[in-house]
Motif scaffolding. Structure first.
Motif, short mmCIF file in Angstrom:
data_model
loop_
_atom_site.label_atom_id
_atom_site.label_comp_id
_atom_site.label_asym_id
_atom_site.label_seq_id
_atom_site.Cartn_x
_atom_site.Cartn_y
_atom_site.Cartn_z
N VAL A 227 4.66 37.64 -60.28
CA VAL A 227 4.12 36.51 -59.52
C VAL A 227 4.41 35.20 -60.25
O VAL A 227 4.81 34.19 -59.62
N ILE A 228 4.23 35.17 -61.56
CA ILE A 228 4.50 33.96 -62.34
C ILE A 228 5.99 33.60 -62.26
O ILE A 228 6.35 32.41 -62.18
N ARG A 229 6.87 34.57 -62.25
CA ARG A 229 8.31 34.30 -62.11
C ARG A 229 8.60 33.59 -60.79
O ARG A 229 9.33 32.59 -60.76
N SER A 230 8.02 34.09 -59.70
CA SER A 230 8.25 33.46 -58.40
C SER A 230 7.71 32.04 -58.37
O SER A 230 8.37 31.13 -57.83
N MET A 231 6.56 31.82 -58.94
CA MET A 231 5.98 30.47 -58.97
C MET A 231 6.80 29.55 -59.85
O MET A 231 6.96 28.36 -59.54
N THR A 232 7.36 30.06 -60.94
CA THR A 232 8.18 29.24 -61.84
C THR A 232 9.49 28.82 -61.17
O THR A 232 9.95 27.69 -61.33
N ILE A 233 10.10 29.74 -60.42
CA ILE A 233 11.33 29.39 -59.70
C ILE A 233 11.08 28.23 -58.74
O ILE A 233 11.93 27.33 -58.58
N SER A 234 9.93 28.22 -58.10
CA SER A 234 9.59 27.11 -57.20
C SER A 234 9.29 25.83 -57.97
O SER A 234 9.69 24.73 -57.55
N LEU A 235 8.63 25.96 -59.12
CA LEU A 235 8.24 24.76 -59.87
C LEU A 235 9.41 24.09 -60.58
O LEU A 235 9.40 22.87 -60.76
N LYS A 236 10.40 24.86 -61.02
CA LYS A 236 11.47 24.25 -61.81
C LYS A 236 12.36 23.33 -60.99
O LYS A 236 13.15 22.58 -61.56
N ALA A 237 12.24 23.38 -59.67
CA ALA A 237 12.98 22.44 -58.82
C ALA A 237 12.20 21.17 -58.54
O ALA A 237 12.72 20.27 -57.87
N ARG A 238 10.98 21.05 -59.05
CA ARG A 238 10.16 19.86 -58.81
C ARG A 238 10.62 18.71 -59.68
O ARG A 238 11.27 18.87 -60.72
N GLU A 239 10.25 17.49 -59.25
CA GLU A 239 10.75 16.29 -59.90
C GLU A 239 10.30 16.17 -61.35
O GLU A 239 11.08 15.73 -62.22
N PHE A 240 9.05 16.54 -61.65
CA PHE A 240 8.55 16.34 -63.01
C PHE A 240 9.26 17.27 -64.00
O PHE A 240 9.46 16.91 -65.17
N VAL A 241 9.67 18.46 -63.54
CA VAL A 241 10.42 19.36 -64.42
C VAL A 241 11.84 18.83 -64.62
O VAL A 241 12.37 18.83 -65.75
N ARG A 242 12.47 18.36 -63.55
CA ARG A 242 13.82 17.81 -63.69
C ARG A 242 13.83 16.56 -64.55
O ARG A 242 14.77 16.33 -65.34
N ALA A 243 12.78 15.75 -64.45
CA ALA A 243 12.70 14.56 -65.29
C ALA A 243 12.60 14.94 -66.76
O ALA A 243 13.24 14.32 -67.63
N ALA A 244 11.81 15.97 -67.07
CA ALA A 244 11.70 16.43 -68.45
C ALA A 244 13.03 16.98 -68.95
O ALA A 244 13.41 16.78 -70.12
N GLN A 245 13.78 17.67 -68.07
CA GLN A 245 15.09 18.18 -68.47
C GLN A 245 16.06 17.04 -68.78
O GLN A 245 16.80 17.07 -69.77
N PHE A 246 16.08 16.01 -67.94
CA PHE A 246 16.97 14.87 -68.16
C PHE A 246 16.61 14.11 -69.42
O PHE A 246 17.48 13.49 -70.06
N MET A 247 15.35 14.15 -69.81
CA MET A 247 14.92 13.47 -71.03
C MET A 247 15.21 14.29 -72.28
O MET A 247 14.93 13.85 -73.39
N GLY A 248 15.75 15.49 -72.12
CA GLY A 248 16.12 16.31 -73.27
C GLY A 248 14.98 17.12 -73.87
O GLY A 248 15.09 17.56 -75.03
N VAL A 249 13.91 17.33 -73.11
CA VAL A 249 12.81 18.13 -73.62
C VAL A 249 13.25 19.59 -73.72
O VAL A 249 13.94 20.11 -72.84
N ARG A 250 12.89 20.25 -74.79
CA ARG A 250 13.30 21.64 -75.01
C ARG A 250 12.70 22.56 -73.95
O ARG A 250 11.58 22.33 -73.48
N PRO A 251 13.42 23.62 -73.56
CA PRO A 251 12.93 24.51 -72.49
C PRO A 251 11.57 25.12 -72.78
O PRO A 251 10.72 25.20 -71.87
N LEU A 252 11.35 25.56 -74.02
CA LEU A 252 10.05 26.18 -74.33
C LEU A 252 8.91 25.17 -74.17
O LEU A 252 7.83 25.52 -73.68
N ARG A 253 9.17 23.94 -74.53
CA ARG A 253 8.13 22.91 -74.36
C ARG A 253 7.88 22.62 -72.89
O ARG A 253 6.74 22.38 -72.48
N ILE A 254 8.94 22.65 -72.08
CA ILE A 254 8.76 22.45 -70.64
C ILE A 254 7.92 23.57 -70.05
O ILE A 254 7.04 23.35 -69.22
N ILE A 255 8.19 24.80 -70.50
CA ILE A 255 7.42 25.95 -69.99
C ILE A 255 5.95 25.82 -70.37
O ILE A 255 5.06 26.04 -69.53
N LEU A 256 5.69 25.43 -71.62
CA LEU A 256 4.31 25.38 -72.10
C LEU A 256 3.56 24.16 -71.59
O LEU A 256 2.35 24.22 -71.36
#
Length: 318
Positions: A182-211
């Protein structure tokens, strides 16, 4: 139009935000919905009272759960022994509190460890995708098809020297797979959201984005799942201990008390029904709390609508 008329026709000034019109935060809304659910409040109070009874009760009686009273063998409940005694004179009240204490601790630890493992595996699989997703989901599918009860009964006797902590690890190891999916399915939906993409563009590490971004947005589901998992873990511990694969003598749990009192329940009912009653009461109370949290955290649920209607009616009447 006169100045007085202009003043009378002018619209009233907007009330400042601080005059009671500040929008309520999410925490207050959730708390309000939870308190409006009477059964959930009753369940929470019952769980709290059971914890107080399990950990404070042994200090209120002169009997230890392992100390026998050889002058009272299989005595019914009395002023001296509130829940009676067993075949060797041990106080059933003290043993029941010890068993409840052990079952509650095991249930909480299993729910905590399994929820943490499920959230980490599910979030990593959904966020990274690719071979990471395939590998982790293969592990999840493999764990789902394994007969967990049979494996625990095989492994548990080999871990007698490790104590009940090893038993907690075994239960948690086979109790996280569905939540991870269930968490995997919710994460797939969340990683396309703007706040996650903004963190990726800013160079935030993946583990920090997850946490910091993914898991906080699935916290509502995790809280509900962990609450319900407590009751399930207590039932699993009870079943395994009943068959001799969980907590072992000289320690006791609700499962060992039920196993010891089953054959004598028709003649000496106090050896069985007190432990069984506390087990049923705790599992029922935890499920009520889980249902209340689900309704409180999900504003679209049926349980949250009566509270919203009451608040709307109060505002209309005022």
């Amino acid at each position: 139009m006169t100045d007085a008329g202009q003043i009378a026709a002018a619209p009233p000034a907007a009330a400042p935000i601080g005059d009671g019109l500040r929008p309520a935060g999410r925490g207050r809304l959730v708390l309000g919905r939870l308190l409006a659910a009477r059964w959930a409040v009753a369940g929470a109070v019952t769980v709290l009272l059971l914890f107080v009874l399990a950990f404070a009760g042994p200090h209120l009686i002169p009997w230890d759960y392992a100390t026998p009273d050889y002058t009272a063998l299989r005595r019914p409940p009395s002023a001296t022994h509130w829940f009676g005694t067993n075949g060797i004179g041990q106080d059933v009240f003290a043993q029941t509190l010890r068993g409840l204490q052990k079952s509650l601790v095991i249930g909480l630890l299993v729910a905590l460890f399994s929820t943490a493992l499920a959230s980490l595996v599910g979030a990593c699989a959904g966020y990274f995708g690719g071979w990471t997703d395939r590998l982790l989901m293969f592990l999840v599918d493999l764990m789902l098809v394994l007969p967990s009860f049979l494996l625990i009964t095989i492994v548990s006797p080999k871990l007698r020297g490790a104590g009940w902590i090893a038993f907690v690890a075994l239960l948690a190891l086979f109790n996280w797979m569905i939540t991870a999916r269930v968490i995997r399915s919710m994460t797939i939906s969340l990683k396309a959201r703007e706040f996650v993409r903004a963190a990726q563009f800013m160079g935030v590490r993946p583990l920090r984005i997850i946490l910091r971004h993914i898991l906080p947005n699935v916290a509502s589901f995790l809280i509900i799942d962990a609450t319900i998992a407590v009751g399930g873990a207590v039932m699993s511990e009870t079943a395994l201990s009943y068959f001799g694969f969980g907590v072992r003598a000289p320690d006791v749990s609700l499962g060992t008390l039920l196993a010891a009192g089953t054959s004598e329940a028709p003649v000496f009912p106090w050896l069985f029904y007190f432990a069984a009653g506390l087990l049923v009461l705790f599992v029922l109370a935890v499920n009520l709390v889980g249902d209340g949290l689900r309704d409180a955290l999900d504003p679209t649920s049926e349980g949250a609508r009566p509270a919203r209607r009451r608040r709307t009616g109060n505002r209309s009447s005022s």
